[in-house]
Design a protein around this motif. Sequence first.
Motif, PDB file in Angstrom:
ATOM      1  N   ASN A  12       0.849  -1.199   0.000  1.00  0.00           N
ATOM      2  CA  ASN A  12       0.000   0.000   0.000  1.00  0.00           C
ATOM      3  C   ASN A  12       0.880   1.244   0.000  1.00  0.00           C
ATOM      4  O   ASN A  12       1.739   1.378   0.875  1.00  0.00           O
ATOM      5  N   PRO A  13       0.663   2.146  -0.958  1.00  0.00           N
ATOM      6  CA  PRO A  13       1.538   3.330  -1.027  1.00  0.00           C
ATOM      7  C   PRO A  13       1.155   4.418  -0.015  1.00  0.00           C
ATOM      8  O   PRO A  13       1.196   5.593  -0.336  1.00  0.00           O
ATOM      9  N   TRP A  14       0.728   4.004   1.172  1.00  0.00           N
ATOM     10  CA  TRP A  14       0.414   5.028   2.189  1.00  0.00           C
ATOM     11  C   TRP A  14       1.083   4.704   3.534  1.00  0.00           C
ATOM     12  O   TRP A  14       0.565   5.010   4.599  1.00  0.00           O
ATOM     13  N   LEU A  17       1.422   7.274   6.397  1.00  0.00           N
ATOM     14  CA  LEU A  17       0.340   7.544   7.350  1.00  0.00           C
ATOM     15  C   LEU A  17       0.624   6.905   8.704  1.00  0.00           C
ATOM     16  O   LEU A  17       0.033   7.262   9.709  1.00  0.00           O
ATOM     17  N   HIS A  20       1.263   8.770  11.990  1.00  0.00           N
ATOM     18  CA  HIS A  20       0.180   9.371  12.768  1.00  0.00           C
ATOM     19  C   HIS A  20      -0.441   8.425  13.786  1.00  0.00           C
ATOM     20  O   HIS A  20      -1.223   8.848  14.630  1.00  0.00           O
ATOM     21  N   THR A  21      -0.154   7.129  13.672  1.00  0.00           N
ATOM     22  CA  THR A  21      -0.847   6.169  14.534  1.00  0.00           C
ATOM     23  C   THR A  21      -0.049   4.873  14.645  1.00  0.00           C
ATOM     24  O   THR A  21       0.697   4.519  13.723  1.00  0.00           O
ATOM     25  N   SER A  22      -0.208   4.197  15.780  1.00  0.00           N
ATOM     26  CA  SER A  22       0.412   2.876  15.901  1.00  0.00           C
ATOM     27  C   SER A  22      -0.548   1.780  15.446  1.00  0.00           C
ATOM     28  O   SER A  22      -0.258   0.594  15.573  1.00  0.00           O
ATOM     29  N   ALA A  23      -1.705   2.156  14.916  1.00  0.00           N
ATOM     30  CA  ALA A  23      -2.643   1.161  14.372  1.00  0.00           C
ATOM     31  C   ALA A  23      -1.981   0.422  13.201  1.00  0.00           C
ATOM     32  O   ALA A  23      -1.087   0.963  12.544  1.00  0.00           O
ATOM     33  N   ARG A  24      -2.448  -0.804  12.965  1.00  0.00           N
ATOM     34  CA  ARG A  24      -1.840  -1.629  11.915  1.00  0.00           C
ATOM     35  C   ARG A  24      -2.411  -1.248  10.546  1.00  0.00           C
ATOM     36  O   ARG A  24      -3.246  -1.969   9.987  1.00  0.00           O
ATOM     37  N   ILE A  25      -1.961  -0.125  10.017  1.00  0.00           N
ATOM     38  CA  ILE A  25      -2.456   0.323   8.714  1.00  0.00           C
ATOM     39  C   ILE A  25      -1.404   0.065   7.639  1.00  0.00           C
ATOM     40  O   ILE A  25      -0.244  -0.214   7.944  1.00  0.00           O
ATOM     41  N   ALA A  26      -1.834   0.160   6.393  1.00  0.00           N
ATOM     42  CA  ALA A  26      -0.953  -0.043   5.225  1.00  0.00           C
ATOM     43  C   ALA A  26      -0.232  -1.380   5.303  1.00  0.00           C
ATOM     44  O   ALA A  26       0.970  -1.467   5.064  1.00  0.00           O
ATOM     45  N   LEU A  27      -0.959  -2.424   5.643  1.00  0.00           N
ATOM     46  CA  LEU A  27      -0.352  -3.743   5.828  1.00  0.00           C
ATOM     47  C   LEU A  27      -0.071  -4.441   4.504  1.00  0.00           C
ATOM     48  O   LEU A  27       0.676  -5.402   4.453  1.00  0.00           O
ATOM     49  N   GLY A  28      -0.708  -3.970   3.421  1.00  0.00           N
ATOM     50  CA  GLY A  28      -0.589  -4.689   2.157  1.00  0.00           C
ATOM     51  C   GLY A  28      -1.488  -5.904   2.157  1.00  0.00           C
ATOM     52  O   GLY A  28      -2.116  -6.233   3.170  1.00  0.00           O
ATOM     53  N   THR A 184      -0.454  -4.201  21.554  1.00  0.00           N
ATOM     54  CA  THR A 184       0.668  -3.264  21.505  1.00  0.00           C
ATOM     55  C   THR A 184       1.156  -2.902  22.907  1.00  0.00           C
ATOM     56  O   THR A 184       2.097  -2.137  23.051  1.00  0.00           O
TER      57      THR A 184
END
Lengths: 258, 464
Positions: A12-14, A17, A20-28, A184
């Motif tokens: 994921n090309p983000w 981001l 801004h957060t320790s959430a598991r985002i842009a995992l692909g 986390t």
Amino acid sequence: MSTANPTLVQSNPWDELRTHTSARIALGRVGSSLPTTELLRFGLAHAQARDAVHHPLDIDTLKTQLHSRGFRTLHVHSKAADRHQYLLRPDYGRVLDSASREQLMAEAPAPELAIVIADGLSSFAASSHAVPLLELLKERFDTDWSQTPVVIAEQARVALGDEIGELLKAQLVIVLIGERPGLTSPDSLGLYITYQPRRGRMDSERNCISNVRPEGLPYPLAVYKLDYLIKKALQLQITGVNLKDNSVLPLLQSTPTA
Amino acid sequence: MIYQTTVDHQTYRFEDLKTLLAKASPARSGDELAGLSAGSAEERMAAKIALADVPLKRFLEEALIPYEQDDVTRLIMDGHDNLAFTPISHLTVGDFRNWLLLDSTDSTVLSAVSSGITPEMAAAVSKLMRNQDLILVAKKCQVITRFRNTIGLPGHLSVRLQPNHPTDDLQGIAASMLDGLLYGAGDAVVGINPASDSLSTLTPLWEMMDELRQHFEIPMQTCVLTHVTTQIKAIEKGVPVDLVFQSIAGTQKTNESFGVTLSMLHEANEAARSLRRGTLGDNVMYFETGQGSALSASAHHGVDQQTCEARAYAVARAFKPLLTNTVVGFIGPEYLYDGKQIIRAGLEDHFCAKLLGVPMGCDVCYTNHAEADQDDMDTLMTLLGVAGLTYIMGIPGADDIMLNYQSTSFHDGLYLRSVLDLRRAPEFEAWLTRMSIAEPSGKLREISAGHQLLRALPHLPGAA
């Protein structure tokens, strides 16, 4: 962890981001699913959280650390015989077993404070953070520390501090307890302050400082708040919803983590 | 009234209906903690056998919690639709199960009797049903709701995008929100569980979500899951509130422990509807429930936790919500011990709610002190997907960094769509196609770094 073959994973090309957060985002993704690297990362975090719940508190090490820093320790156990019973019967974790009760009844009264270090739902939190926190508190808050009992409590819930504090005739009990671990945060410590502890106190009669750990609320900030609440509680003779945490932390907030 | 049955010369007696229901419940730790569960496996079966013979009419005569003491009982009894009840009024609980499973009992028939079924009847029959029965009957129930899109159509599954952040950081929440939208999630609602309860912290959250929604013309709705009174205040101050959220339970005393009354919910419903923000419909309420809350508040009146939970759906349906979900594994192992108990409870909750006409989703979840893991969640979400679940949660990587529990992820939503051929709310899916996020088939497309949603973040309110 191993690096994935980039031709298999749709990245994921983000990524940026994530700042801004320790959430598991842009995992692909692989098809619709989680790439192997992320699957293993999640599995490891869950394993650590599970271990935090089930790993027994290392009493001997804790005692040694406390003694070398001049603290007087006691060791008690709740009515919950083991972790299985502890998880199924929260009520058992809130009262002492009979041997512990007899032991505390024979103890000398606490001069002012009683401290409880409790395993709660994360023994990792208790074993990592309780001692450094108490050391800082000792520097900041003046009391007869050599006579203040530090009670190590096994299979304990927060309210166990009420019975401990009552039997030791403490004016104030401070319970340092392992909080329910998240992925986390397997080692979050909670601090609970109860004025005139006795059995049957309600949660609304305590003050709480949560998420104490270097990555959460760092030690110096936690102790600053704790010291404020202890002094206010003794002065106003109350804890709970009517004692507001008005401590301001303008200087400490810029302090790097301990 | 005494209920009894004899098994091999041993007579089992149950002193009233609530005792019979509790002893007939599949085993779970919360009922054991409350001291309500059957003493042996045989007693549990004896209770089921006795329960099968109880006429459905009996539930209208014997209130589990006295009418005078509990406003949920009054809501159930006063709101009972006798005309709708007529086609099933001659049945026992055992025959109610048989009737529900008939091929001829289809969606139309089930919708017609729905308001004649009380939560206690639904809970009772669920206790005789196997998991496959709960799935089969729930799949036949259709509950369709609308605000800015259409939720609950057959063959569809929606996702609540849950972009929580431990300090309510606006940029952090927006980052998770964009991640979810780019994964095709959010058609149920974008709903934030805030850490703070102060209106000054929460107002920018509502405003940010609404600005993003309007800028990209997204056919979706947003929500900040704070106390209902705070949301009413926000509405009064002109904050853009789409859905009003509240946790609810099946007894008056439990609702009081949440600081909620039925009249507060009426007030909130009226306030949100008066804004007329929904373009397709005026289902404006969002509720969450979960087995064990009544016992946790010492407000269960000796009623088992699954029956208490079903009574919460009577509260929900009175307000025609857009969404309702059980947060099934959140409460901890003293109520639902392991994966098996969580899975059973999730299927029961979904079945009972759908039977009563509630648009039911599920937060398929667990905490780290429960004997459960992501494999159990896979099992439950797949079973619920088969059962026609209205929506699941979409949380980045299934890891909620604010509430410290594990739920389901954006990827999990894609998995269910893939294996069960489930579509998103049609208006939202059309938007995803327009935005080049998904193919018309619903499959995700590759997103380039220049995608217009990704360019949005630096321009959000509060951005540095």
